[in-house]
Structure formats: structure tokens, C-alpha cells
Design a protein around this motif. Sequence first.
Motif, PDB file in Angstrom:
ATOM      1  N   VAL A 249       1.269  -1.136   0.107  1.00  0.00           N
ATOM      2  CA  VAL A 249      -0.217   0.139  -0.195  1.00  0.00           C
ATOM      3  C   VAL A 249       0.979   1.152   0.008  1.00  0.00           C
ATOM      4  N   VAL A 250       0.491   2.173  -0.655  1.00  0.00           N
ATOM      5  CA  VAL A 250       0.750   3.562  -0.286  1.00  0.00           C
ATOM      6  C   VAL A 250      -0.421   4.987   0.680  1.00  0.00           C
ATOM      7  N   LEU A 251      -0.530   4.688   1.416  1.00  0.00           N
ATOM      8  CA  LEU A 251      -1.516   5.918   2.294  1.00  0.00           C
ATOM      9  C   LEU A 251      -1.061   7.455   1.819  1.00  0.00           C
ATOM     10  N   THR A 252      -1.842   7.925   1.764  1.00  0.00           N
ATOM     11  CA  THR A 252      -1.939   9.838   2.033  1.00  0.00           C
ATOM     12  C   THR A 252      -1.285   9.945   3.622  1.00  0.00           C
ATOM     13  N   GLU A 253      -1.871   9.500   3.850  1.00  0.00           N
ATOM     14  CA  GLU A 253      -1.128   9.397   6.116  1.00  0.00           C
ATOM     15  C   GLU A 253       0.123  10.075   6.136  1.00  0.00           C
TER      16      GLU A 253
ATOM     17  N   THR B 212      -0.009  10.691  -6.575  1.00  0.00           N
ATOM     18  CA  THR B 212       0.265  11.806  -7.354  1.00  0.00           C
ATOM     19  C   THR B 212       0.274  13.060  -6.553  1.00  0.00           C
ATOM     20  N   SER B 213      -0.810  13.195  -5.266  1.00  0.00           N
ATOM     21  CA  SER B 213      -0.861  14.499  -4.562  1.00  0.00           C
ATOM     22  C   SER B 213       0.144  15.405  -4.431  1.00  0.00           C
ATOM     23  N   PHE B 214       1.356  15.262  -4.014  1.00  0.00           N
ATOM     24  CA  PHE B 214       2.696  15.987  -3.498  1.00  0.00           C
ATOM     25  C   PHE B 214       3.257  16.042  -5.211  1.00  0.00           C
ATOM     26  N   LEU B 215       2.620  15.514  -6.088  1.00  0.00           N
ATOM     27  CA  LEU B 215       4.142  15.423  -7.348  1.00  0.00           C
ATOM     28  C   LEU B 215       4.034  16.858  -8.103  1.00  0.00           C
ATOM     29  N   ASP B 216       5.411  16.982  -8.644  1.00  0.00           N
ATOM     30  CA  ASP B 216       5.048  17.930 -10.098  1.00  0.00           C
ATOM     31  C   ASP B 216       4.713  17.006 -10.830  1.00  0.00           C
ATOM     32  N   ILE B 217       4.253  17.822 -12.438  1.00  0.00           N
ATOM     33  CA  ILE B 217       4.150  17.396 -13.496  1.00  0.00           C
ATOM     34  C   ILE B 217       5.249  15.848 -13.996  1.00  0.00           C
TER      35      ILE B 217
ATOM     36  N   GLU C 277       5.385  10.255 -14.499  1.00  0.00           N
ATOM     37  CA  GLU C 277       6.351   8.769 -14.116  1.00  0.00           C
ATOM     38  C   GLU C 277       6.274   7.972 -13.095  1.00  0.00           C
ATOM     39  N   LEU C 278       5.016   8.799 -12.298  1.00  0.00           N
ATOM     40  CA  LEU C 278       5.342   7.812 -11.227  1.00  0.00           C
ATOM     41  C   LEU C 278       4.136   6.695 -12.107  1.00  0.00           C
ATOM     42  N   LEU C 279       2.805   7.166 -12.833  1.00  0.00           N
ATOM     43  CA  LEU C 279       2.546   6.461 -13.467  1.00  0.00           C
ATOM     44  C   LEU C 279       2.726   5.156 -14.490  1.00  0.00           C
ATOM     45  N   SER C 280       4.292   5.941 -15.303  1.00  0.00           N
ATOM     46  CA  SER C 280       3.771   5.550 -15.960  1.00  0.00           C
ATOM     47  C   SER C 280       5.099   3.838 -15.477  1.00  0.00           C
ATOM     48  N   ILE C 281       5.524   4.448 -14.062  1.00  0.00           N
ATOM     49  CA  ILE C 281       6.244   2.878 -13.288  1.00  0.00           C
ATOM     50  C   ILE C 281       5.139   2.101 -13.173  1.00  0.00           C
ATOM     51  N   LEU C 282       3.692   2.264 -12.261  1.00  0.00           N
ATOM     52  CA  LEU C 282       2.891   2.265 -12.709  1.00  0.00           C
ATOM     53  C   LEU C 282       2.299   0.851 -13.880  1.00  0.00           C
TER      54      LEU C 282
ATOM     55  N   LEU D 128      -6.854   8.468  -7.850  1.00  0.00           N
ATOM     56  CA  LEU D 128      -6.863   9.819  -8.300  1.00  0.00           C
ATOM     57  C   LEU D 128      -7.922  11.054  -8.418  1.00  0.00           C
ATOM     58  N   HIS D 129      -7.061  12.395  -7.934  1.00  0.00           N
ATOM     59  CA  HIS D 129      -7.648  13.230  -8.285  1.00  0.00           C
ATOM     60  C   HIS D 129      -7.747  13.896  -9.715  1.00  0.00           C
ATOM     61  N   GLU D 130      -6.770  14.256 -10.605  1.00  0.00           N
ATOM     62  CA  GLU D 130      -6.315  14.227 -11.918  1.00  0.00           C
ATOM     63  C   GLU D 130      -7.322  13.323 -13.128  1.00  0.00           C
ATOM     64  N   ILE D 131      -8.364  14.128 -13.224  1.00  0.00           N
ATOM     65  CA  ILE D 131      -9.808  12.972 -13.732  1.00  0.00           C
ATOM     66  C   ILE D 131      -8.445  12.878 -15.372  1.00  0.00           C
ATOM     67  N   ASP D 132      -7.632  13.437 -15.755  1.00  0.00           N
ATOM     68  CA  ASP D 132      -7.253  13.666 -16.558  1.00  0.00           C
ATOM     69  C   ASP D 132      -6.112  12.367 -16.497  1.00  0.00           C
TER      70      ASP D 132
END
Lengths: 357, 380
Positions: B84-88, B170-175, B180-185, B200-204
Motif C-alpha cells: 500500500v501507499v497511503l495518503t497519511e 500523485t498528490s504531491f508530485l510535479d507533472i 513517471e509514477l504513472l508510467s512505472i505503475l 486519483l484526483h486528476e481525472i485527465d
Amino acid sequence: MSGNAVRTTTLPGGGGYHAENFRRRSRCLLVFIIMAAAFVVITVININSGNVHISVGEIARAIFLREGTEKNLDIIWTIRLPRIIVSMILGGALALAGFLLQTFFENPIAGPYVLGISSGAKMVVAVVLLAFAQASFQVTSLTLILAAFAGSLLATLFVLVISYRVPNMAMLLVAGIMVGYICNAVTEFMVTFAEDSDIANLHVWSQGSFSGMTWTNVAVCLVVVGIGFILTMALSKPIGAYQMGENYARSLGVNIRIFRIALITLSSLLSACVTAFAGPISFVGIAVPFLIKGTMGTSKPLVVIPGCLIGGGVFCMLCDLIARLAFAPVEMNISTVTAVFGAPVVIYMMVSRRKGR
Amino acid sequence: MAEKTYIKMDDLAVGYNGKALIRDICIDIKKGEIVTLIGPNGAGKSTILKSITRQLSLIGGKVIFDEQNLHKMNFRELSQKMAVVLTERLKTDLLTCYDIVASGRYPYTGKLGILTEEDERKVDAAMAAVHATELGPKDFNAISDGQRQRVLLARAICQDPEIIILDEPTSFLDIRYKLELLSILRDMAKRRGITVIMSLHEIDLAQKISDRIICVKGDRIYRYGQPEDIFREEMIRELYSLDNGFFDPLFGSIELPQPTGKGWSGGSADQEGSEPQVFVISACGTGIPVYRKLQKKNIPFIAGILTPGDKDYQLARLLAARVITSPDFEALAEPAFAEAAEAVHRCSRVIATDFPIGTMNRRIEELIELADREGKLERV
């Protein structure tokens, strides 16, 4: 040979953080060596100083060969040695209890004394002592430990209930201090109305002191704290996971409920053992884990737990030495000394943490 | 390929303190799929994720994970399969990033948690995968939020999971690091068959990475399906109760509402409905920066003459008060030209951009000349 070749890639030459890991391991090792050296030096000073001066040579002969004058042997074997050993074991136990409580409450200022756990133990021990004195029973060390353990658990559970209702670091400490006051008040109340002869012992003990230890005490302490230490070491892996917070720990396979119960039981047992024999002792539980973590530069339980045991032992031996010698022949109570050395550490810790944020 | 269900949420009800917040969750997920939860703040995305990771106990129903009841598996077994990767916020004390990542090996190490060389190699590999190798010796408290997020992802990777659950990773990440995170996933999901469930908050971004989308709103799952079916203008508008802006499903972009012309410097309610005073003549995407500028100044405008296939049209459709259109691949239609000429007369400003004029849109030149004669032409 081939094993060697693999190894070299992960040692300093490998660069990056493996070199860093190596450096950190060396640092921990260094701290252990320094503590071991301090232990030897303080032990020797402790034995040879006091009302009767005994030289180093005589000490060595008395301890290893059991030779020397009757009086010296008596002083070393029945007075000074048990006291030193007990102060070392109990100091270690206090530091361990502090470390466990800090882990549990995720709060660096938690410890058996601030959270009122020592006072809880003291209260129940006082009740038991007085009750036994009334009934003219002999109080055994086992009874004392059980009484202190019950008191510790009682106080811990009380603080726990409050901390679940108000999940706030500051309130937790306030709750602990209040519990401490209540328990102290109850103890004082009983002492006020007790017979003078009944409380003579109680009074000395309730101030905290390592004086008057016997070899039986040593044996009991060794067994209780030894078991406590081994169990704590066995918990070092889940403690490491728990340092990242409850939820990550759970995701790594830690059974949080059982783990928490184990933490509370262990810390209560360790601080109960201390309170039963030496009375409530302040600040060791906070100051030592902080110093150990700071000097070792890590909070990894695998090294911090033995570090706390040894560090707490050395710290208490030193404090006891000062308590005995500073105003000899008058002996100070041990909390006076631990507070003088421990409180500045706590203050420093709060200031430096604020800066770090 | 007949893939079987890997995770099955069967009539799940989740919530706090015995009270169900969301009920009737029935979702099947296949191995190696990326499933994203979207929905407004407070809809319960995290509640669902926390229930799957067993931070919360279920109110009802069950989760079948690889043919076992997830909430009956023992913690150790589960920890070798789920990371898991949590928001806390993680509060640590004197722990390096390397220590944090290495804690992912916990389920595999012995009683004292000492790393073997194989463990160390896996930690190294995980840190390299998120480009965090140089962070290794740094104190976890001394790095930025974005770096922390990457370290936590590395931690999850080196846990060698079959499924990874991320709460707003992706909350704290710059674009750059978001991508990068999404392509790793995506890499983990498609190459190694690791199932990814995240919010995700970024619906795009959700639209672009996910195989399946779960829309959470109200006390039910609002929709569950493939991105093509979910990312429609009306669907997103309804999901997020948008009444103040637009979602453009084609590019996944979000737009502020149309300029109204109202503002503190004048304009009032009764001006609403009156014709805009600006006419933008553009094509081939050259109008987009002009539209944005006008929108920022809250000046309503007419756009034209655009064909529905034009880049400008996609944005003008959302931002312009009126779009004058003419069919694709045809010479400019007469009605459109007449409407545009009328607009030139009525507007006080005509903005013409620089775009190619050829056989099909020859008459645009006439329009621009007309504006020039009336002294309203501005060229950009």
C-alpha cells in the motif's frame, strides 16, 4: 573466496548508500564500544569510592579471587557490588520501558515517569506495604513486583483510555501527569495516616534509591529484566514496522492488537520491576533512548534496544555514583541526580525538534 | 483470452463505526488491470481503499482475493501479496529513505528483520525504479513531499506485491513525477501482471492510465466501466456536480466557465443575453490563446468561422458565446458567411489571427477586409 568477492561490492567501495550503511553500522558499533568502556570505568570507580576507599588492585583481587581483608570483602560483596549491578539492570529496564512507551504512543517524551506509570506502581506498592505491615507479614520481592506491576498496568490503562478519547500528544502528557498527581496524592494520604514505624521503609523507598540491595534482589531483577529484554528484542522487527505508523505496520503483516498488548505489558513489567526495588526514578526513560538514538544516528530497534539497555545501565550507575558521593556521607535520592542530568536532555530535545520541523 | 476474476468485491458495504457510507459495491477486477477510483472529495474513495487494505473492518459483504476471503487471510500471507501507499503523513525519527524502502522487505525477512544480500538487491532495484537512488542516505524527514512519495512507492515495489493499492499517489508530485509514477505503475501492471487499485484526483490522468474506472458518489458506486464509457462530458459533469466549468473528454482537460461580461467594473444582470462585442476570426488552433486571454478578462466573444474538425472549434465550443460553423472539407457555406458578416457589423472589435487561407476558406479574406474597412480589425 567467492563469498568475499560478493561482499566487497556491498562494502564501502560500492559507493552510494551502501557505503553510508557501512558508516552507520560503524557508528553504532563505536557507541557500543564507548558504552562498554564507560561501564568498566564507572564500575571500578563505583566500587573503590565511598566511605571506605578500596584500591583497584584490591577490588580485582576481591572480585576475581575473593581475597582480601574481611571488611573489604564484606563491603564489596554485600554492599557495593549488588547495588552497582541492580542500578545497572534497573537503569537498562527504565530506558527500555521508555523506548517501548515512546514507540507505543509515537511520542518521544513518553516514559514511565511522565505518564504516571511509576506513580501508579508506587501507589499500589505503598498500599501493599502498609497492608502487610498492619498484618505483620514479611514482604517478599515477588509481592513487591506483582504489586508494582498491577499499579503500572492500572496507570497505563488509564492513560490509554484517555489517549484514545483525545488523540493529541500534548493531552496525553497532561493526562499522564494528572494520573501521576492523583497516585502521588493517594500515596501521601496513606503515608500521613500510617504508623511511623510502618512508613520508615516506605519513605526512603518512595524517594527512589538503589541503597540496601541484596543478592536476592539482584537475582530477581536479572530474571525479570532479562526476560523483558529478550521479549523486547523479539519484538524489534514489528517495532521497526510500527515506527512507520499503525497502517503501514499492518500492511506489512503486523497483528496490531497483539503487538500493542505486548508493548504495554512489557513496558509495565519493566517499569514495575524498577519501581518495586528502587522506587520511582525520573527522566531515565526519556533521556536515554533519546541520547542513544541521537548518538547512533538511527532509530532502528535492532540496535537501539540493546543500546538502551546498556546506555540506561551506564547512565544509572553514573547517577547512583554521584548520588552517593556528591554530598557524602549524606546520600541523595537517585531521582534528584537523574533529573539534573535528564531534564536538560529533555529540554534540548524539545528545542531541537521544534527547529527540525 | 479467458481471464478469470482476480479480485471480487461482493456486495461490499464500507464505512466507519459500523455505519455504512457506501453499500452494494460489486466489482470484479482482473489480474494486471489498473483500476482507478474517481469522484468528488469526501465521496469515500479512501474509505473503500482502507477497507480493501483492512485498515477498516467491513460493514457487510466480502472481498474475494485470488479465491480467498481477503479479510480472513492472515496478515503475513496478505503482506506478501498486497502493498500500500497511503495518503497519511509519515512521521519518522532518524530513519533514512533506505530504511523506509527496506521496510518493504519485512514480510520476507527473518525473526530479527535483518536484510539478506538478495533483499538489499531488491531494495536497490526498487529505488532505482523510481529514480530515488541518490535519496538513499538522506533522512526521510529532510526530503520534499514529492520525493517522499517516490520513496514510499519504492517501498511498495520492493514488497514484491501481486497487488498494489495507492491512495492519491500523485498528490504531491510535479507533472514530471506524476507522469513517471504513472508510467512505472503501467509498467508494473502490464509487464509483471501486478494489479493496481488507486484513487486519483486528476481525472485527465485517470482517463489515460486506467483500464477500469470506478466512480464514487453518494452511497453507491455511481458507475463502473471502461474509461471510454465513463469520460463523457455529461457523466463527469454529473459525477462532480459541475455547474461552473467544463470537462473536455477529448483531451481530458478541464475548462473554466464561459466569460459572462459581468464584473465589478460594470455590467449587470440585464446585460446578460446581449450580444458579445468581440468577434474572433481564427482557425487551425491559432484562436486558442486569444480565447484564453479573453476568458481571463471575462470578455464574452463570438468565434468563427470554424469547421467542427478544427482545433479551435473544440475550445470555442466551450468558451465562446456563439460559434459560427461551416461543414468540414467544404468551401465556406453561405449562411455561415452571412452570419459572420453580420457579427463583424455588430461587434466593436474584430480580432483576426494569422492562419493559412486556401481554396476552402477563401472568403475569410473578404470578412477580414470588411472588418478593416469598418476600422475594427486587430491582428494578432
